[in-house]
Design a protein around this motif. Structure first.
Motif, PDB file in Angstrom:
ATOM      1  N   TRP A  98      33.536  56.995  33.391  1.00 51.90           N
ATOM      2  CA  TRP A  98      34.853  56.772  32.785  1.00 51.90           C
ATOM      3  C   TRP A  98      34.771  56.382  31.311  1.00 51.90           C
ATOM      4  O   TRP A  98      35.795  56.270  30.650  1.00 51.90           O
ATOM      5  CB  TRP A  98      35.601  55.680  33.559  1.00 51.90           C
ATOM      6  CG  TRP A  98      35.495  55.846  35.038  1.00 51.90           C
ATOM      7  CD1 TRP A  98      34.873  55.024  35.916  1.00 51.90           C
ATOM      8  CD2 TRP A  98      36.011  56.927  35.820  1.00 51.90           C
ATOM      9  NE1 TRP A  98      34.970  55.510  37.196  1.00 51.90           N
ATOM     10  CE2 TRP A  98      35.659  56.678  37.169  1.00 51.90           C
ATOM     11  CE3 TRP A  98      36.727  58.090  35.527  1.00 51.90           C
ATOM     12  CZ2 TRP A  98      36.010  57.529  38.206  1.00 51.90           C
ATOM     13  CZ3 TRP A  98      37.076  58.944  36.568  1.00 51.90           C
ATOM     14  CH2 TRP A  98      36.723  58.662  37.873  1.00 51.90           C
ATOM     15  N   GLY A 259      44.631  47.217  33.699  1.00 51.19           N
ATOM     16  CA  GLY A 259      43.851  48.328  34.250  1.00 51.19           C
ATOM     17  C   GLY A 259      42.643  47.878  35.029  1.00 51.19           C
ATOM     18  O   GLY A 259      42.333  48.427  36.096  1.00 51.19           O
ATOM     19  N   SER A 260      41.926  46.854  34.555  1.00 55.11           N
ATOM     20  CA  SER A 260      40.724  46.409  35.253  1.00 55.11           C
ATOM     21  C   SER A 260      41.063  45.836  36.618  1.00 55.11           C
ATOM     22  O   SER A 260      40.324  46.049  37.594  1.00 55.11           O
ATOM     23  CB  SER A 260      39.979  45.372  34.414  1.00 55.11           C
ATOM     24  OG  SER A 260      40.792  44.232  34.166  1.00 55.11           O
ATOM     25  N   THR A 263      41.868  48.971  38.882  1.00 47.90           N
ATOM     26  CA  THR A 263      40.712  49.795  39.236  1.00 47.90           C
ATOM     27  C   THR A 263      39.744  49.042  40.140  1.00 47.90           C
ATOM     28  O   THR A 263      39.083  49.651  40.994  1.00 47.90           O
ATOM     29  CB  THR A 263      39.966  50.274  37.974  1.00 47.90           C
ATOM     30  OG1 THR A 263      39.561  49.139  37.193  1.00 47.90           O
ATOM     31  CG2 THR A 263      40.847  51.186  37.139  1.00 47.90           C
ATOM     32  N   ARG A 264      39.643  47.734  39.977  1.00 49.33           N
ATOM     33  CA  ARG A 264      38.753  46.938  40.829  1.00 49.33           C
ATOM     34  C   ARG A 264      39.419  46.501  42.128  1.00 49.33           C
ATOM     35  O   ARG A 264      38.794  45.852  42.964  1.00 49.33           O
ATOM     36  CB  ARG A 264      38.273  45.703  40.060  1.00 49.33           C
ATOM     37  CG  ARG A 264      37.409  46.022  38.854  1.00 49.33           C
ATOM     38  CD  ARG A 264      37.155  44.776  38.029  1.00 49.33           C
ATOM     39  NE  ARG A 264      36.423  45.088  36.806  1.00 49.33           N
ATOM     40  CZ  ARG A 264      36.264  44.233  35.791  1.00 49.33           C
ATOM     41  NH1 ARG A 264      36.806  43.023  35.868  1.00 49.33           N
ATOM     42  NH2 ARG A 264      35.588  44.591  34.721  1.00 49.33           N
ATOM     43  N   LYS A 265      40.698  46.799  42.251  1.00 51.99           N
ATOM     44  CA  LYS A 265      41.478  46.420  43.442  1.00 51.99           C
ATOM     45  C   LYS A 265      41.472  44.907  43.642  1.00 51.99           C
ATOM     46  O   LYS A 265      41.298  44.402  44.760  1.00 51.99           O
ATOM     47  CB  LYS A 265      40.955  47.153  44.683  1.00 51.99           C
ATOM     48  CG  LYS A 265      40.981  48.667  44.553  1.00 51.99           C
ATOM     49  CD  LYS A 265      40.614  49.347  45.851  1.00 51.99           C
ATOM     50  CE  LYS A 265      40.519  50.865  45.678  1.00 51.99           C
ATOM     51  NZ  LYS A 265      41.788  51.465  45.214  1.00 51.99           N
ATOM     52  N   SER A 326      40.207  52.783  32.082  1.00 47.86           N
ATOM     53  CA  SER A 326      40.924  52.551  33.335  1.00 47.86           C
ATOM     54  C   SER A 326      41.913  53.675  33.610  1.00 47.86           C
ATOM     55  O   SER A 326      42.127  54.051  34.774  1.00 47.86           O
ATOM     56  CB  SER A 326      41.634  51.199  33.299  1.00 47.86           C
ATOM     57  OG  SER A 326      42.565  51.126  32.237  1.00 47.86           O
ATOM     58  N   GLN A 329      40.021  56.525  35.209  1.00 44.72           N
ATOM     59  CA  GLN A 329      39.653  56.219  36.584  1.00 44.72           C
ATOM     60  C   GLN A 329      40.850  56.363  37.528  1.00 44.72           C
ATOM     61  O   GLN A 329      40.697  56.752  38.690  1.00 44.72           O
ATOM     62  CB  GLN A 329      39.099  54.794  36.667  1.00 44.72           C
ATOM     63  CG  GLN A 329      38.428  54.472  37.993  1.00 44.72           C
ATOM     64  CD  GLN A 329      37.624  53.180  37.919  1.00 44.72           C
ATOM     65  OE1 GLN A 329      37.381  52.655  36.845  1.00 44.72           O
ATOM     66  NE2 GLN A 329      37.218  52.697  39.072  1.00 44.72           N
ATOM     67  N   LEU A 330      42.049  56.067  37.014  1.00 49.83           N
ATOM     68  CA  LEU A 330      43.253  56.136  37.848  1.00 49.83           C
ATOM     69  C   LEU A 330      43.952  57.489  37.751  1.00 49.83           C
ATOM     70  O   LEU A 330      44.957  57.717  38.435  1.00 49.83           O
ATOM     71  CB  LEU A 330      44.228  55.033  37.420  1.00 49.83           C
ATOM     72  CG  LEU A 330      43.753  53.597  37.661  1.00 49.83           C
ATOM     73  CD1 LEU A 330      44.675  52.608  36.960  1.00 49.83           C
ATOM     74  CD2 LEU A 330      43.672  53.302  39.146  1.00 49.83           C
TER      75      LEU A 330
END
Length: 451
Positions: A98, A259-260, A263-265, A326, A329-330
């Motif tokens: 990414w 965003g972090s 993406t890390r849930k 991010s 990644q999304l």
């Protein structure tokens, strides 16, 4: 200190050196700052601090591998060694699918917006000492104030420049001023606890600071109002947040939609985009273009244009805060919220965030609360960003039969941010004083645990 144009050229020059040394892509940040801080206590000068700094950060890419380095040694030999080291480090780094610069087609082009962030003035130590003393004097003059933690005044000027290897280079300057007073009230003899409170003002332009007499009087009156606090009974209660502390509720929101976190849930709002998060009457806006705003900026930390954004509109969550990594990644587009320090990769940050004022005055907001609490101070950081569970120490004032009553302390307010947001009502007293601003907020259904 360099001019913005000189800072921009310096950042661009190191990017050119990095690509010549073997980097496939690169970006660089140049940041410089000059600051002066004066503190006084009990009518006497206590401390003078002056600092100057200039730092350069470089991020390079070799394929999908990247490395970041920074230095405050801006000599030609040091920068040459920095470039070589960064490229060598990137070649040995693990691949990141990414990673990369912002999309070229999304970069800001043309002149940046004029936001009036730098007043071009210089403050002398004598002038800062004068206003710091005036603020403390006004606070100490309030009947019931028994001691002082001091007054302080500050002035600074900063330059921030960003350049990338795919066509972006820009810089801007900011000035910042601050003035504060902090005093104590309560018995100095014969037992009893002393309490403290404060007031401060900060602005991009010195002329926009509140008068020192206003700041000092406010600090003194706040401290005196907190003398001899009582205790609350434990149980469910309506909680009303003073704007000074209510802004923290938006801070938790910003962290949950970054965003972090997505993406890390690790967000309690992971699946909430496009859904009702607040009540219909709540709108939260992010405005990077506010003239002389404390967090205004003409472009983001990756060179993308920024624009006003409705984060919450009529209670609906409308946007994540995404940098380029991010967003990739999304499978989405970056939102212009990238934030960049001198070292490391970009993260995200909002700019000037505020909750739009509601329709009722504070007196109407609390008039039907028979037994509640008005919170003016929060203590500790008991917030779980994954679950939304919320528990913080607090102090403030009772609300009895719709009126602000005596001071209370040593209690905890608890709930879950999802429920708190849905049960939140804003008053109509919004003022733009900080980087994040809210009106007085009422939250139903919270639990009080008294110490």
């Amino acid at each position: 200190m360099l001019t913005p144009d000189q800072a921009q050229d310096r950042a661009a020059a190191i990017v050119t050196r990095a690509t010549a040394a073997g980097a496939d892509a690169a970006d660089a940040v140049y940041a410089a700052d000059m600051s002066l801080d004066i503190s006084v206590r009990l009518g006497a000068l206590e401390d003078v601090g002056r600092s100057e700094s200039a730092d350069l950060g470089l991020r390079v890419f070799v394929g999908k591998r990247s490395a970041s380095v920074s230095t405050s040694d801006l000599s030609d030999d040091s920068i040459g060694a920095l470039v070589e080291r960064a490229v060598a480090m990137a070649r040995e780094a693990p691949e990141d699918a990414w990673a990369g610069l912002a999309p070229k087609e999304r970069l800001m082009h043309g002149a940046p917006p004029l936001l009036d962030l730098d007043d071009g003035g210089e403050a002398s130590p004598e002038s800062l000492r004068e206003v710091a003393l005036a603020a403390e004097d006004a606070a100490r003059a309030v009947a019931g104030v028994t001691n002082s933690e001091g007054g302080s005044a500050s002035a600074s000027r900063s330059i921030w420049a960003l350049a990338t290897s795919h066509g972006f280079a820009a810089a801007y300057a900011t000035s910042a001023y601050g003035l504060s007073a902090s005093v104590l009230a309560g018995a100095t003899e014969g037992g009893g606890e002393m309490v403290r409170d404060y007031a401060f003002s900060s602005a991009r332009h010195r002329r926009a600071l509140e008068a020192p007499e206003v700041i000092g009087t406010k600090a003194g009156e706040r401290a005196v109002a907190r003398v001899n606090p009582g205790r609350l009974a434990s149980g469910p209660m309506s909680v009303v947040y003073d704007p000074r502390v209510g802004s923290s509720l938006l801070g938790h929101l910003m962290g949950a939609i970054s965003g972090s976190a997505i993406t890390r849930k690790t967000s309690f709002l992971l699946d909430a985009l496009g859904t009702q998060v607040f009540s219909d009457g709540v709108t939260v806006l992010d405005d990077p273009h506010r003239p002389h705003g404390l967090r205004s900026r003409p472009f983001d930390g990756e060179g993308l244009p920024v624009s006003p954004t409705a984060i919450i509109e009529h209670g609906m969550l409308e946007a994540w805060l995404l940098d380029s990594a991010s967003a990739r990644q999304l499978g989405l587009e970056p939102t212009g919220h990238a934030a960049r320090g001198v070292a490391g990769a970009p993260g995200v940050s909002p700019s000037n965030v505020h909750m739009v004022a509601g329709k009722v005055p504070v007196s109407t907001l609390i008039e039907d609360i028979a037994n509640g609490v008005f919170v003016t101070e929060l203590i500790g950081m008991g917030v779980n960003g994954v679950t939304g569970d919320y528990s913080r120490g607090a102090a403030g004032f009772r609300i009895v039969d719709g009126q602000i009553a005596g001071p209370v302390a040593e209690f905890t307010i608890a709930g879950n941010l999802r429920d708190m947001y849905r049960n939140l009502t804003p008053a109509n007293d919004l003022e733009f004083r900080y980087g994040t601003n809210v009106p007085t907020l009422r939250v139903e259904g919270m639990t009080i645990a008294s110490g």
